[in-house]
Scaffold this active site. Structure first.
Site, PDB file in Angstrom:
ATOM      1  N   GLY A 122       4.498   6.420   6.903  1.00  0.00           N
ATOM      2  CA  GLY A 122       3.173   6.509   6.303  1.00  0.00           C
ATOM      3  C   GLY A 122       3.249   5.976   4.891  1.00  0.00           C
ATOM      4  O   GLY A 122       4.146   6.339   4.122  1.00  0.00           O
ATOM      5  N   LYS A 123       2.322   5.094   4.530  1.00  0.00           N
ATOM      6  CA  LYS A 123       2.425   4.417   3.242  1.00  0.00           C
ATOM      7  C   LYS A 123       2.464   5.386   2.064  1.00  0.00           C
ATOM      8  O   LYS A 123       3.322   5.310   1.188  1.00  0.00           O
ATOM      9  CB  LYS A 123       1.269   3.421   3.079  1.00  0.00           C
ATOM     10  CG  LYS A 123       1.418   2.188   3.945  1.00  0.00           C
ATOM     11  CD  LYS A 123       0.349   1.167   3.638  1.00  0.00           C
ATOM     12  CE  LYS A 123       0.629  -0.110   4.423  1.00  0.00           C
ATOM     13  NZ  LYS A 123       1.928  -0.711   4.060  1.00  0.00           N
ATOM     14  N   ASP A 166       5.926  -0.235   0.108  1.00  0.00           N
ATOM     15  CA  ASP A 166       5.872   1.158  -0.333  1.00  0.00           C
ATOM     16  C   ASP A 166       6.940   1.439  -1.388  1.00  0.00           C
ATOM     17  O   ASP A 166       6.700   2.153  -2.361  1.00  0.00           O
ATOM     18  CB  ASP A 166       6.063   2.090   0.863  1.00  0.00           C
ATOM     19  CG  ASP A 166       4.983   1.896   1.911  1.00  0.00           C
ATOM     20  OD1 ASP A 166       3.865   1.490   1.547  1.00  0.00           O
ATOM     21  OD2 ASP A 166       5.261   2.149   3.097  1.00  0.00           O
TER      22      ASP A 166
END
Length: 309
Positions: A42-43, A256
Site C-alpha cells: 500500500g502506497k 514510495d
C-alpha cells in the site's frame, strides 16, 4: 540526525501478493510463475515505513478491516517504529494487491483493492484534524477517496504544514487540490496524465512541471526512473541524477521509498534539493532488494551510500 518535526501520512495499507514470472499471462491463459511472496504494501503504508526506518517521527492514518491482514499491518508498522491512527472497520476487509513482476527486468504491473480504506471519509479526517495540524510534513496519495484527501490537505495547509501530494495511482483531480500542495511528486506516467504532456526526457519533464506550477503547485518533483528526478520551481529547475546502489532487482515500491525519504528529509529541515538527492538514495537502495516495505533502507544505509559520492 534528529527525528525532526512529525510526519503524518494518510493512505492505504494492502497485503501485497507478488508473483514473479517471465511474462504476464494473456487473457484466458494460465502460465507457471517462478515465485510468490506475501508481504505488506500500500502506497501510504510503504511511505510511512520508509520514513519510519529513516528515523522520522511518523504517524500513519488509515482504515483497516478486523482480520489477519490488519494484524500484518500493525506488526509491520511496529517494526518500523511507525505510530498508527487506525479506524477499525469490521464491515469491510483490509486491502490486498496483485503484483506481477517481470523476471528479467524487475518491472511490475499492479491491481489494488483497497477494501476498508475506500471508506475513509471527510468525517474521518475531521476526527483526526488535530493530528494533521500537529505535523511538520503531511503526505497523501490517491488510493483513498479524493474528497477525504482534499479535506486533509485543506486542514494541513490551514495549519501551515508542509504538504506533499504523490498523485498515484493516476486520477482526475479537482483544480483546488493543486493550490493546497507545497510539493507534487508524480512519476513520468502520472505527470503525463495530469498535464497531457508526454514525459520521456528531462526537457519534457520541465514542460510538464511548468504546467503543474500554473495550476498552483508550490514545487514539482518528477521522478524519472533511471534518470533520477527533477526538482522544478518558479525560480529554478534542478535535475538530480539517480543514486545507484547496485543492480535493479525490483522497482515495486521505489516511488514510495522516494516519497518517504523526501518527507523524512524535509521534516528534518533539509533544504529541498538535498532532500531530493536523499530521496533518490532511499529509492536507489530499495530497488536492489525484493519486496516493498522490507526493501526500505535505514538512515545509516542511506548516509553511507551518499558518503560514497
Amino acid at each position: 540526525m534528529a527525528s525532526g518535526k512529525p510526519v503524518v501520512i494518510l493512505g492505504v495499507f494492502v497485503a501485497d501478493t507478488a508473483y514473479r514470472a517471465d511474462r504476464q499471462p494473456r487473457m484466458g491463459e494460465t502460465i507457471l510463475g517462478n515465485s510468490f511472496k506475501l508481504g505488506p504494501g500500500g502506497k501510504g503504508s510503504n511511505q510511512a515505513v520508509a520514513a519510519g526506518k529513516l528515523g522520522a517521527d511518523v504517524t500513519f492514518l488509515t482504515r483497516l478491516g478486523v482480520d489477519a491482514f490488519a494484524d500484518m499491518a500493525k506488526a509491520t508498522w511496529a517494526e518500523a517504529s511507525v505510530k498508527s491512527a487506525v479506524i477499525d472497520t469490521p464491515q469491510s476487509y483490509t486491502g490486498a494487491a496483485y503484483i506481477f513482476i517481470e523476471e528479467t527486468t524487475g518491472n511490475n504491473a499492479i491491481i489494488v483493492s483497497p477494501g476498508a480504506a475506500m471508506l475513509i471519509s471527510p468525517e474521518d479526517i475531521e476526527a483526526n484534524a488535530g493530528l494533521i495540524r500537529g505535523a511538520g510534513v503531511f503526505v497523501i496519495q490517491l488510493e483513498q477517496p479524493i474528497d477525504a484527501a482534499l479535506r486533509a490537505l485543506e486542514i494541513a495547509r490551514g495549519a501551515g504544514v508542509t504538504t506533499i501530494l504523490n498523485p498515484a495511482p493516476s486520477a482526475k483531480l479537482p483544480d483546488r487540490i493543486y493550490t493546497l500542495c507545497d510539493y507534487v511528486t508524480p512519476n513520468e506516467t502520472e505527470a503525463e496524465e495530469l498535464t497531457g504532456i508526454k514525459v520521456s526526457s528531462i526537457d519534457e519533464a520541465r514542460r510538464a512541471a511548468d504546467s503543474l506550477l500554473k495550476k498552483g503547485v508550490g514545487s514539482v518533483i518528477i521522478t524519472l526512473g533511471e534518470k533520477g528526478a527533477l526538482l522544478h520551481t518558479a525560480a529554478r529547475s534542478d535535475h538530480v541524477p539517480v543514486v545507484s546502489a547496485g543492480p535493479v532487482v525490483e522497482t515495486t515500491g521505489a516511488g514510495d521509498a522516494f516519497n518517504g525519504g523526501l518527507a523524512a528529509a524535509l521534516a528534518k529541515g533539509v533544504e529541498p534539493l538535498q532532500a531530493v538527492r536523499f530521496a533518490c538514495a532511499v529509492a536507489g537502495i530499495s530497488v536492489t532488494r525484493p519486496g516493498t516495505a522490507p526493501s526500505m533502507p535505514t538512515l545509516h544505509e542511506v548516509e553511507a551510500l551518499l558518503a560514497e559520492g
